[in-house]
Design a protein around this motif. Structure first.
Motif, PDB file in Angstrom:
ATOM      1  N   LEU A  98     -23.625 -29.344  22.747  1.00 40.09           N
ATOM      2  CA  LEU A  98     -22.548 -30.305  22.541  1.00 40.09           C
ATOM      3  C   LEU A  98     -23.105 -31.673  22.156  1.00 40.09           C
ATOM      4  O   LEU A  98     -24.191 -32.058  22.600  1.00 40.09           O
ATOM      5  CB  LEU A  98     -21.723 -30.448  23.828  1.00 40.09           C
ATOM      6  CG  LEU A  98     -20.973 -29.214  24.302  1.00 40.09           C
ATOM      7  CD1 LEU A  98     -20.225 -29.514  25.598  1.00 40.09           C
ATOM      8  CD2 LEU A  98     -20.011 -28.707  23.236  1.00 40.09           C
ATOM      9  N   PRO A  99     -22.364 -32.438  21.357  1.00 44.69           N
ATOM     10  CA  PRO A  99     -22.807 -33.794  21.005  1.00 44.69           C
ATOM     11  C   PRO A  99     -22.666 -34.731  22.196  1.00 44.69           C
ATOM     12  O   PRO A  99     -21.963 -34.427  23.165  1.00 44.69           O
ATOM     13  CB  PRO A  99     -21.847 -34.187  19.884  1.00 44.69           C
ATOM     14  CG  PRO A  99     -20.599 -33.412  20.186  1.00 44.69           C
ATOM     15  CD  PRO A  99     -21.075 -32.092  20.738  1.00 44.69           C
ATOM     16  N   GLY A 100     -23.306 -35.882  22.100  1.00 44.37           N
ATOM     17  CA  GLY A 100     -23.186 -36.888  23.157  1.00 44.37           C
ATOM     18  C   GLY A 100     -24.349 -36.860  24.121  1.00 44.37           C
ATOM     19  O   GLY A 100     -25.286 -36.074  23.982  1.00 44.37           O
ATOM     20  N   SER A 101     -24.275 -37.731  25.107  1.00 46.26           N
ATOM     21  CA  SER A 101     -25.342 -37.836  26.101  1.00 46.26           C
ATOM     22  C   SER A 101     -24.762 -38.317  27.426  1.00 46.26           C
ATOM     23  O   SER A 101     -23.671 -38.886  27.469  1.00 46.26           O
ATOM     24  CB  SER A 101     -26.425 -38.812  25.621  1.00 46.26           C
ATOM     25  OG  SER A 101     -25.861 -40.099  25.379  1.00 46.26           O
ATOM     26  N   THR A 102     -25.508 -38.090  28.507  1.00 48.13           N
ATOM     27  CA  THR A 102     -25.074 -38.588  29.801  1.00 48.13           C
ATOM     28  C   THR A 102     -25.296 -40.100  29.860  1.00 48.13           C
ATOM     29  O   THR A 102     -26.228 -40.625  29.246  1.00 48.13           O
ATOM     30  CB  THR A 102     -25.852 -37.921  30.951  1.00 48.13           C
ATOM     31  OG1 THR A 102     -27.263 -38.129  30.752  1.00 48.13           O
ATOM     32  CG2 THR A 102     -25.562 -36.436  30.992  1.00 48.13           C
ATOM     33  N   VAL A 103     -24.431 -40.782  30.591  1.00 45.90           N
ATOM     34  CA  VAL A 103     -24.534 -42.228  30.747  1.00 45.90           C
ATOM     35  C   VAL A 103     -24.503 -42.540  32.246  1.00 45.90           C
ATOM     36  O   VAL A 103     -23.507 -42.285  32.913  1.00 45.90           O
ATOM     37  CB  VAL A 103     -23.387 -42.971  30.037  1.00 45.90           C
ATOM     38  CG1 VAL A 103     -23.568 -44.482  30.175  1.00 45.90           C
ATOM     39  CG2 VAL A 103     -23.318 -42.576  28.576  1.00 45.90           C
TER      40      VAL A 103
END
Length: 302
Positions: A98-103
């Motif tokens: 999936l695209p994105g990242s943890t913040v």
């Protein structure tokens, strides 16, 4: 897992992914016959301590990703699973990336908490047939680890909560490890924060919504301070989520989850430090857990 690839496709890169505690996570880059690459994620259980639970975890994730494929929840697409290592060296599961990242940063937490709450409401609204297996809680009054600097009297009262009867509840689909480390956000710095996916469904279960809310609340309390644990529970209800009407029941689930964290709080926080939150020292995390337990045991904090 090579048999899952289309004819002519090949793996051109393997990159370890951070954040995994019980399993190894790798991002696979696949070169396609169309002349472009795509990414997949391989979850593999290799450690002796995790191998004994690998089949159960992979079967749960297999069922959960299958269930979620027709829902509004953005989760990885299941591609293949070998829960007993019949074809792979180790028990493994292959899924889309999936695209994105943890913040996990302090900056922007006030904007992210309502998004997390709304996402959890969507998860709890998923219709499941058949239902996932019933939730599990391993912590008992005898396994709680009281931090050295904790208020012993408060913790003794909290441990007594576990000795009480389990509250009744209306079951829903639970993620069972819903927390910032398993939620992906749009990686664009200039974009309005938005969730792009939820990962790690190995603990998917059926149980009280309070338990999922309690787990995310505990994580937020340790990441950002006790007040954010309480704020998340409020945001969940503001987003349409339903918790126990009984004050004692709400306290039970939140105290239970917070005390469960006590047994391996340093294991929990190590990936956060690796992800850049070097301020979350062992002492700070334990002190925040102590403060959160105290807040939960204070009538004003329920």
């Amino acid at each position: 897992m090579n048999r899952t690839l289309d004819a002519g496709e090949r793996i051109i890169d393997v990159e370890p992914m951070s954040g995994g505690i019980t399993a190894e996570m790798r991002k696979l880059t696949i070169w396609t016959t169309a002349g472009f690459s795509r990414n997949l994620v391989l979850r593999t259980y290799t450690e002796p301590a995790s191998l004994q639970h690998a089949q159960d975890s992979l079967e749960r994730e297999n069922a959960a990703l299958t269930m979620l494929s027709g829902s509004v929840v953005q989760a990885p697409e299941l591609l293949a699973v070998d829960a007993t290592a019949a074809h792979c060296e180790y028990p493994s599961l292959l899924m889309t990336h999936l695209p994105g990242s943890t913040v996990l940063s302090e900056a922007g937490v006030a904007e992210r908490v309502p998004l997390l709450a709304r996402q959890l409401v969507e998860i709890h609204a998923v219709k499941a047939e058949p239902r996932p297996r019933e939730y599990q809680t391993m912590t008992t009054a005898d396994t709680v680890v009281v931090p050295a600097r904790a208020d012993a009297e408060v913790w003794a009262a909290a441990i007594d909560v576990l000795r009480g009867p389990v509250p009744t509840y209306d079951g829903r689909v639970l993620h069972r490890d819903f927390q910032p480390g398993n939620v992906l956000f749009d990686a664009s710095q200039d974009a309005t924060p938005r969730i792009t996916g939820v990962v790690d469904w190995a603990g998917a279960s059926w149980g009280p919504t309070d338990l999922d809310v309690a787990h995310c609340s505990t994580n937020l309390a340790l990441l950002h301070g006790p007040q954010w644990g309480a704020r998340f529970a409020s945001a969940y209800e503001e987003s349409g989520g339903v918790l126990s009407e009984n004050t004692r029941a709400r306290q039970y689930w939140r105290v239970r989850d917070a005390l469960a964290c006590s047994e391996e709080v340093q294991l929990w926080s190590a990936p956060w430090r690796e992800a850049g939150r070097v301020d979350l020292t062992p002492r700070l995390v334990e002190d925040r857990l102590d403060a959160y337990i105290s807040m939960l045991m204070d009538a004003r904090g329920h």
